[in-house]
Design a protein around this motif. Sequence first.
Motif, mmCIF file in Angstrom:
data_model
loop_
_atom_site.group_PDB
_atom_site.id
_atom_site.type_symbol
_atom_site.label_atom_id
_atom_site.label_comp_id
_atom_site.label_asym_id
_atom_site.label_seq_id
_atom_site.Cartn_x
_atom_site.Cartn_y
_atom_site.Cartn_z
ATOM 1 N N GLU A 5 -1.210 3.130 59.555
ATOM 2 C CA GLU A 5 -1.128 4.583 59.585
ATOM 3 C C GLU A 5 -1.434 5.137 58.195
ATOM 4 O OE1 GLU A 5 -0.734 6.422 62.116
ATOM 5 O OE2 GLU A 5 0.135 5.159 63.682
ATOM 6 N N GLY A 6 -1.951 6.371 58.168
ATOM 7 C CA GLY A 6 -2.361 6.968 56.905
ATOM 8 C C GLY A 6 -1.270 6.938 55.842
ATOM 9 N N GLN A 7 -1.620 6.460 54.638
ATOM 10 C CA GLN A 7 -0.646 6.299 53.562
ATOM 11 C C GLN A 7 -0.940 7.169 52.337
ATOM 12 O OE1 GLN A 7 2.084 3.959 53.810
ATOM 13 N NE2 GLN A 7 1.380 4.068 55.930
ATOM 14 N N TYR A 8 -2.103 7.802 52.307
ATOM 15 C CA TYR A 8 -2.539 8.423 51.061
ATOM 16 C C TYR A 8 -2.417 9.939 51.056
ATOM 17 C CZ TYR A 8 -4.180 3.721 50.486
ATOM 18 O OH TYR A 8 -4.208 2.356 50.411
ATOM 19 N N SER A 11 2.563 14.544 53.774
ATOM 20 C CA SER A 11 2.708 15.667 54.700
ATOM 21 C C SER A 11 2.685 16.998 53.947
ATOM 22 C CB SER A 11 4.010 15.529 55.502
ATOM 23 O OG SER A 11 5.126 15.448 54.627
ATOM 24 N N ALA A 12 3.284 17.032 52.746
ATOM 25 C CA ALA A 12 3.300 18.272 51.965
ATOM 26 C C ALA A 12 1.884 18.675 51.555
ATOM 27 C CB ALA A 12 4.182 18.099 50.732
ATOM 28 N N THR A 13 1.097 17.695 51.122
ATOM 29 C CA THR A 13 -0.289 17.985 50.739
ATOM 30 C C THR A 13 -1.110 18.398 51.945
ATOM 31 O OG1 THR A 13 -0.172 16.410 48.903
ATOM 32 C CG2 THR A 13 -2.361 17.027 49.664
ATOM 33 N N ALA A 14 -0.897 17.721 53.071
ATOM 34 C CA ALA A 14 -1.643 18.061 54.290
ATOM 35 C C ALA A 14 -1.373 19.506 54.704
ATOM 36 C CB ALA A 14 -1.267 17.104 55.422
ATOM 37 N N THR A 48 -6.107 20.456 62.298
ATOM 38 C CA THR A 48 -5.390 19.193 62.132
ATOM 39 C C THR A 48 -6.166 18.261 61.214
ATOM 40 O OG1 THR A 48 -4.497 19.365 64.380
ATOM 41 C CG2 THR A 48 -4.378 17.206 63.352
ATOM 42 N N ILE A 49 -5.435 17.482 60.421
ATOM 43 C CA ILE A 49 -6.012 16.387 59.644
ATOM 44 C C ILE A 49 -5.277 15.110 60.016
ATOM 45 C CG2 ILE A 49 -6.446 15.423 57.354
ATOM 46 C CD1 ILE A 49 -6.354 18.222 56.223
ATOM 47 N N GLU A 50 -6.026 14.041 60.290
ATOM 48 C CA GLU A 50 -5.405 12.741 60.555
ATOM 49 C C GLU A 50 -6.113 11.675 59.732
ATOM 50 O OE1 GLU A 50 -4.527 9.543 64.159
ATOM 51 O OE2 GLU A 50 -4.992 11.627 64.631
ATOM 52 N N GLU A 51 -5.315 10.830 59.103
ATOM 53 C CA GLU A 51 -5.857 9.726 58.299
ATOM 54 C C GLU A 51 -5.481 8.396 58.940
ATOM 55 O OE1 GLU A 51 -4.428 7.335 54.427
ATOM 56 O OE2 GLU A 51 -4.460 9.518 54.171
ATOM 57 N N GLN A 52 -6.447 7.488 59.002
ATOM 58 C CA GLN A 52 -6.197 6.119 59.452
ATOM 59 C C GLN A 52 -6.771 5.169 58.417
ATOM 60 O OE1 GLN A 52 -7.947 5.808 63.364
ATOM 61 N NE2 GLN A 52 -6.298 6.951 64.350
ATOM 62 N N ASP A 53 -6.003 4.148 58.061
ATOM 63 C CA ASP A 53 -6.420 3.205 57.023
ATOM 64 C C ASP A 53 -6.692 1.833 57.639
ATOM 65 O OD1 ASP A 53 -5.879 5.264 55.239
ATOM 66 O OD2 ASP A 53 -3.815 4.592 54.919
ATOM 67 N N SER A 65 -9.739 -1.248 52.707
ATOM 68 C CA SER A 65 -11.158 -1.532 52.882
ATOM 69 C C SER A 65 -11.909 -0.442 53.629
ATOM 70 C CB SER A 65 -11.337 -2.865 53.626
ATOM 71 O OG SER A 65 -10.832 -3.928 52.846
ATOM 72 N N GLY A 66 -11.206 0.564 54.121
ATOM 73 C CA GLY A 66 -11.876 1.661 54.810
ATOM 74 C C GLY A 66 -10.881 2.711 55.270
ATOM 75 N N ILE A 67 -11.353 3.950 55.346
ATOM 76 C CA ILE A 67 -10.518 5.064 55.808
ATOM 77 C C ILE A 67 -11.299 5.856 56.847
ATOM 78 C CG2 ILE A 67 -9.392 7.236 55.146
ATOM 79 C CD1 ILE A 67 -8.939 6.104 52.389
ATOM 80 N N VAL A 68 -10.615 6.282 57.896
ATOM 81 C CA VAL A 68 -11.172 7.237 58.849
ATOM 82 C C VAL A 68 -10.337 8.511 58.771
ATOM 83 C CG1 VAL A 68 -11.622 7.781 61.268
ATOM 84 C CG2 VAL A 68 -12.080 5.480 60.406
ATOM 85 N N ILE A 69 -11.008 9.622 58.570
ATOM 86 C CA ILE A 69 -10.334 10.922 58.510
ATOM 87 C C ILE A 69 -10.789 11.750 59.701
ATOM 88 C CG2 ILE A 69 -9.988 13.033 57.182
ATOM 89 C CD1 ILE A 69 -10.743 11.393 54.672
ATOM 90 N N GLY A 70 -9.856 12.172 60.517
ATOM 91 C CA GLY A 70 -10.163 13.038 61.649
ATOM 92 C C GLY A 70 -9.873 14.484 61.289
#
Length: 284
Positions: A5-8, A11-14, A48-53, A65-70
């Motif tokens: 799950e997104g780590q970077y 929630s406050a920044t999002a 909405t913003i979603e991050e997957q690592d 090694s890669g990030i997907v941002i929705g």
Amino acid sequence: YIFQEGQYLSSATALNWLDRKSSTNSLGLNPTDNKKYDDSRAPIYLQTIEEQDFMTQDGNNLKLSGIVIGLAMNTQDSYQKVQYGATYTQDIVKADMIAHGKTIAAEVIKRYRAMKSVGKDVPIVVAMYAQAKNDSLSGGSFYAWAQSKSGDSLGTWNDINDATVVLPMQDGTTYAKAVATETNKSFVKFQDNIEGFFPNLSSVTAQAAFNGSTVKGMNVTVTTQFYSATEIQSFANYISQVAPNYLPTNVPVQIRVQTSTGLQALIVQQKNEKTYTVNIIGSY
């Protein structure tokens, strides 16, 4: 790869990114409120913003090694002219949504590259999603993606021709008329067949996922009023027998039989199969 799950993005920044840009929030990715309440109003584009690592093993540790941002974009924005007043809706022109989405995606990439824990060379894929309107019976769909292989730049945008169509189709579904007419005809025959078998059904509806004109999967919901375990078993078995004659084959199809008390049966066809598995779930 190992999914994480997104780590970077905190929630406050999002929340700051999802807000409007203002004198108190320079990080807002949505336009400054222009205080207008007609078609010239500046809507909220990004919803909405979603991050997957995606990680790989590096000795005893995991390496990014890669990030997907929705990025989910509004096709319709709701607002109030006064606090606690009536709610109004503003449709967003598709071309405007796409244009603002590209601008927002480019800025998001720059901000991720500025994070020390991400760095300049980790591949980042940005996936753009169009939210459905509030009164839509179908969900939204992805419409484009692009990749940043390194640095701040995004590569070429690739269109995704996906859509979800509600069956049976209603008047005014222009996309459905173009690609789902035959699927709809077959579904209506399926609907008529099982309603003839059990006339006390409340409704039979479906959501069909399309890529272009090709159906990729379907979720069917059958709502009924009977509760007998014998009736549910008989009805579920009947559906599993007739469904291959009307519904798409070789793609995932899920048929839910439910009553007011909850889910009673789940009838499933897996990808590349033409037969259904019946699962009786309800307690009696």
